[in-house]
Design a protein around this motif. Structure first.
Motif, mmCIF file in Angstrom:
data_model
loop_
_atom_site.group_PDB
_atom_site.id
_atom_site.type_symbol
_atom_site.label_atom_id
_atom_site.label_comp_id
_atom_site.label_asym_id
_atom_site.label_seq_id
_atom_site.Cartn_x
_atom_site.Cartn_y
_atom_site.Cartn_z
ATOM 1 N N SER A 55 33.808 77.802 6.799
ATOM 2 C CA SER A 55 34.967 76.946 6.539
ATOM 3 C C SER A 55 36.201 77.616 7.111
ATOM 4 C CB SER A 55 35.147 76.733 5.031
ATOM 5 O OG SER A 55 36.314 75.985 4.755
ATOM 6 N N GLY A 56 37.094 76.810 7.641
ATOM 7 C CA GLY A 56 38.341 77.347 8.163
ATOM 8 C C GLY A 56 38.490 77.093 9.648
ATOM 9 N N THR A 57 39.631 77.458 10.154
ATOM 10 C CA THR A 57 39.936 77.274 11.574
ATOM 11 C C THR A 57 39.962 78.625 12.280
ATOM 12 O OG1 THR A 57 42.350 77.477 11.359
ATOM 13 C CG2 THR A 57 41.369 75.304 10.917
ATOM 14 N N GLY A 58 40.443 78.642 13.498
ATOM 15 C CA GLY A 58 40.444 79.869 14.283
ATOM 16 C C GLY A 58 41.678 80.721 14.144
ATOM 17 N N THR A 59 42.592 80.358 13.240
ATOM 18 C CA THR A 59 43.842 81.101 13.107
ATOM 19 C C THR A 59 44.168 81.393 11.642
ATOM 20 O OG1 THR A 59 44.963 78.954 13.272
ATOM 21 C CG2 THR A 59 44.947 80.340 15.236
ATOM 22 N N PHE A 60 44.988 82.392 11.427
ATOM 23 C CA PHE A 60 45.400 82.854 10.102
ATOM 24 C C PHE A 60 46.068 81.728 9.329
ATOM 25 C CE2 PHE A 60 48.011 84.948 6.994
ATOM 26 C CZ PHE A 60 47.440 86.192 6.726
ATOM 27 N N LEU A 61 45.402 81.271 8.248
ATOM 28 C CA LEU A 61 45.902 80.146 7.441
ATOM 29 C C LEU A 61 46.248 78.938 8.310
ATOM 30 C CD1 LEU A 61 48.120 82.075 4.858
ATOM 31 C CD2 LEU A 61 45.903 80.993 4.434
ATOM 32 N N ASN A 62 45.484 78.793 9.396
ATOM 33 C CA ASN A 62 45.666 77.685 10.351
ATOM 34 C C ASN A 62 47.077 77.633 10.919
ATOM 35 O OD1 ASN A 62 44.620 75.482 11.814
ATOM 36 N ND2 ASN A 62 45.517 74.019 10.375
ATOM 37 N N ASN A 63 47.638 78.810 11.182
ATOM 38 C CA ASN A 63 48.972 78.901 11.758
ATOM 39 C C ASN A 63 48.937 79.800 13.003
ATOM 40 O OD1 ASN A 63 51.746 78.752 12.149
ATOM 41 N ND2 ASN A 63 52.183 80.391 10.696
ATOM 42 N N PRO A 64 49.112 79.223 14.198
ATOM 43 C CA PRO A 64 49.344 77.800 14.464
ATOM 44 C C PRO A 64 48.058 76.991 14.280
ATOM 45 C CG PRO A 64 49.074 78.998 16.523
ATOM 46 C CD PRO A 64 49.093 80.035 15.439
ATOM 47 N N PRO A 65 48.193 75.672 14.137
ATOM 48 C CA PRO A 65 47.012 74.828 13.940
ATOM 49 C C PRO A 65 45.983 75.035 15.050
ATOM 50 C CG PRO A 65 49.004 73.576 13.523
ATOM 51 C CD PRO A 65 49.444 74.890 14.103
ATOM 52 N N SER A 66 44.713 75.079 14.660
ATOM 53 C CA SER A 66 43.632 75.325 15.613
ATOM 54 C C SER A 66 42.384 74.571 15.159
ATOM 55 C CB SER A 66 43.348 76.831 15.703
ATOM 56 O OG SER A 66 43.021 77.354 14.425
ATOM 57 N N PRO A 67 41.400 74.408 16.052
ATOM 58 C CA PRO A 67 40.191 73.666 15.686
ATOM 59 C C PRO A 67 39.393 74.366 14.585
ATOM 60 C CG PRO A 67 40.393 73.875 18.070
ATOM 61 C CD PRO A 67 41.416 74.783 17.473
ATOM 62 N N ASN A 68 38.606 73.585 13.855
ATOM 63 C CA ASN A 68 37.715 74.149 12.848
ATOM 64 C C ASN A 68 36.689 75.071 13.505
ATOM 65 O OD1 ASN A 68 38.842 72.859 10.624
ATOM 66 N ND2 ASN A 68 37.579 71.041 10.890
ATOM 67 N N THR A 69 36.362 76.144 12.822
ATOM 68 C CA THR A 69 35.319 77.050 13.292
ATOM 69 C C THR A 69 33.962 76.366 13.185
ATOM 70 O OG1 THR A 69 36.592 78.967 12.547
ATOM 71 C CG2 THR A 69 34.235 79.301 12.898
ATOM 72 N N ILE A 70 33.149 76.534 14.218
ATOM 73 C CA ILE A 70 31.797 75.971 14.217
ATOM 74 C C ILE A 70 30.792 77.074 14.536
ATOM 75 C CG2 ILE A 70 32.568 73.638 14.830
ATOM 76 C CD1 ILE A 70 31.683 74.222 17.713
ATOM 77 N N LEU A 71 29.537 76.801 14.294
ATOM 78 C CA LEU A 71 28.495 77.814 14.475
ATOM 79 C C LEU A 71 28.302 78.228 15.925
ATOM 80 C CD1 LEU A 71 25.823 76.535 11.929
ATOM 81 C CD2 LEU A 71 27.294 78.547 11.689
ATOM 82 N N ASP A 72 28.747 77.396 16.859
ATOM 83 C CA ASP A 72 28.609 77.740 18.275
ATOM 84 C C ASP A 72 29.796 78.530 18.814
ATOM 85 O OD1 ASP A 72 26.100 76.549 18.616
ATOM 86 O OD2 ASP A 72 26.992 74.567 18.909
ATOM 87 N N ASP A 73 30.806 78.791 17.989
ATOM 88 C CA ASP A 73 31.942 79.605 18.423
ATOM 89 C C ASP A 73 31.482 81.025 18.722
ATOM 90 O OD1 ASP A 73 33.734 77.559 18.261
ATOM 91 O OD2 ASP A 73 34.572 78.138 16.314
ATOM 92 N N ILE A 74 32.163 81.659 19.670
ATOM 93 C CA ILE A 74 31.793 82.994 20.127
ATOM 94 C C ILE A 74 32.662 84.062 19.462
ATOM 95 C CG2 ILE A 74 31.631 84.529 22.127
ATOM 96 C CD1 ILE A 74 29.555 82.335 22.162
ATOM 97 N N VAL A 75 32.014 85.119 19.013
ATOM 98 C CA VAL A 75 32.704 86.320 18.533
ATOM 99 C C VAL A 75 32.545 87.396 19.603
ATOM 100 C CG1 VAL A 75 32.674 88.173 16.820
ATOM 101 C CG2 VAL A 75 32.374 85.787 16.091
ATOM 102 N N ASP A 76 33.661 87.942 20.046
ATOM 103 C CA ASP A 76 33.655 88.948 21.115
ATOM 104 C C ASP A 76 34.512 90.133 20.671
ATOM 105 O OD1 ASP A 76 33.797 90.455 23.423
ATOM 106 O OD2 ASP A 76 34.239 88.770 24.757
ATOM 107 N N LEU A 77 33.908 91.291 20.540
ATOM 108 C CA LEU A 77 34.620 92.478 20.064
ATOM 109 C C LEU A 77 35.268 93.285 21.186
ATOM 110 C CD1 LEU A 77 32.172 93.792 17.315
ATOM 111 C CD2 LEU A 77 34.104 92.210 17.090
ATOM 112 N N SER A 78 35.317 92.707 22.351
ATOM 113 C CA SER A 78 35.991 93.344 23.475
ATOM 114 C C SER A 78 35.439 94.755 23.709
ATOM 115 C CB SER A 78 37.509 93.354 23.224
ATOM 116 O OG SER A 78 38.225 93.828 24.324
ATOM 117 N N TYR A 79 36.310 95.742 23.836
ATOM 118 C CA TYR A 79 35.870 97.085 24.216
ATOM 119 C C TYR A 79 35.285 97.880 23.049
ATOM 120 C CZ TYR A 79 38.289 96.046 28.545
ATOM 121 O OH TYR A 79 38.670 95.458 29.737
#
Length: 396
Positions: free
Chosen positions: A348-372
């Motif tokens: 549950s939730g979107t891609g941003t802190f308390l939806n600020n700024p507004p962003s799409p809902n998180t879905i199971l196909d979203d990618i998590v990337d820890l960079s370096y």
């Protein structure tokens, strides 16, 4: 005579309150242990059904190769030292993060801190909060194992066991087999003041430290990154980009007041038992904004306090962060296991802190990337169960 009677009355009341509190804590710890056993039983059923049967594509976890994460206090002295030695090793290896991305990164350890800084506003009060930190903690564990020769697995800090006196716990007692102790005392500190927008501030009881850590394996540790938003006692904060080179000592202010108020055994049990959907569960865990509560997540972080522990962006700069998030993951796994079929993939939730700024809902196909920091880009779907995807571990 009246004064003597009053003294005895006050003493009796204080003793009674202490006894009631102790009994409630003991009862809650037993309840938590039972919940953990129930989660383990559910996991055993799931993995047991895989033995001798057909496996799904990519399914590699069975009861035969299950790895075990232990609470810090149950590790032997040698096991604790092996863990802290590996952390110190990671702090000596060169950073993989380019200076053009994070100029202040100096070590492999800093790669993890830098990634957390850069992604903080997308991984707290968001749909990825729990899964992101599961992957982050696992990737850190793998770095310790693959790059520094650690042969164990990520230990965790059960906040409820030591809530009344965390500074005397085997985690923070300052011995060579701890995660180092409290910071040097700074007298006359007021409360730590947390602010979030226009909401009423939260005032946290300070501990007895506040200065540089002076004992244990990390007494000479140098914190290279931060601050970004470090609250200070009596109000306001120290701010910066967090990405520049800013070497300083590791500071802590271990607060029994914060631990006993927000991350006690009853708080953990109530979080698991009284929140039936993922939206409520993860919001209460992080602290409902405006409620005055910082949840068990904030409770653990601000029990550690100090610099960088109290800075939400830079908090992995304190090595105790990963024991704390081991416990966060344990609590989530336990909650999932109580209704596994319905909760395994619950987000549950979107891609941003308390939806600020507004962003799409998180879905199971979203990618998590820890960079370096490491690992590899991975879908939320693969991070939802410690029995599947890249995972095969449990907690005891």
């Amino acid at each position: 005579m009246h004064i003597i009677c009053l003294i005895y009355t006050v003493f009796f009341i204080a003793s009674a309150v202490s006894l009631i509190t102790h009994n409630e804590t003991r009862k809650s710890l037993i309840e938590l242990e039972n919940l953990l056993k129930a989660a383990g039983s559910k996991q055993a059923d799931i993995l047991g059904s895989r033995l001798g049967g057909p496996k799904k594509i990519g399914q590699r976890c069975t009861s035969e190769n299950l790895r075990v994460r232990h609470p810090w206090g149950s590790l032997s002295m040698e096991e604790r030292k092996a863990y802290t030695d590996a952390v110190l090793c990671l702090q000596q290896l060169p950073a993989k993060t380019p200076a053009s991305v994070v100029p202040g990164a100096r070590s492999r350890y800093d790669d993890f801190v830098a990634t957390h800084i850069n992604q903080t506003l997308n991984i707290h009060y968001s749909g990825t909060f729990l899964a992101w930190h599961r992957w982050f903690t696992y990737t850190y564990e793998q770095a310790l194992r693959n790059e520094c020769g650690y042969t164990g697995y990520q230990p965790y800090w059960n906040w409820g066991i030591y809530a009344e006196d965390p500074a005397s716990s085997p985690i923070f007692d300052g011995s060579p087999y701890s995660m180092s102790g409290d910071g040097a005392p700074i007298p006359n500190k007021g409360p730590l003041v947390l602010t979030l927008g226009d909401l009423p501030p939260v005032y946290l009881k300070p501990g007895n430290g506040g200065g540089c850590v002076t004992s244990g394996p990390f007494k000479d540790m140098i914190v290279n990154l931060g601050p970004v938003s470090l609250p200070i006692n009596n109000g306001s904060s120290i701010t910066g980009s967090g990405l520049k080179y800013n070497p300083r000592c590791l500071k802590r202010d271990i607060s029994a007041g914060v631990n006993s108020a927000y991350a006690n055994a009853t708080s953990i049990v109530n979080l698991i038992q009284k929140n039936s959907n993922i939206a409520d569960f993860q919001l209460v865990m992080q602290g409902v904004p405006g409620s005055g509560s910082i949840g068990v997540h904030g409770g653990g972080h601000y029990t550690i306090g100090g610099d960088p522990g109290a800075d939400v962006f830079v908090s992995p700069g304190d090595p105790a962060f990963f024991l704390h998030h081991g416990m966060i993951d344990l609590v989530w796994w336990t909650w999932q296991s109580l209704d596994y079929e319905n909760r395994r993939d619950a987000i549950s939730g979107t891609g941003t802190f308390l939806n600020n700024p507004p962003s799409p809902n998180t879905i199971l196909d979203d990618i998590v990337d820890l960079s370096y920091a490491g690992g590899y880009p991975i879908t939320m779907r693969e991070l939802m169960s410690i029995n599947d995807g890249p995972f095969c571990y449990t907690y005891i």
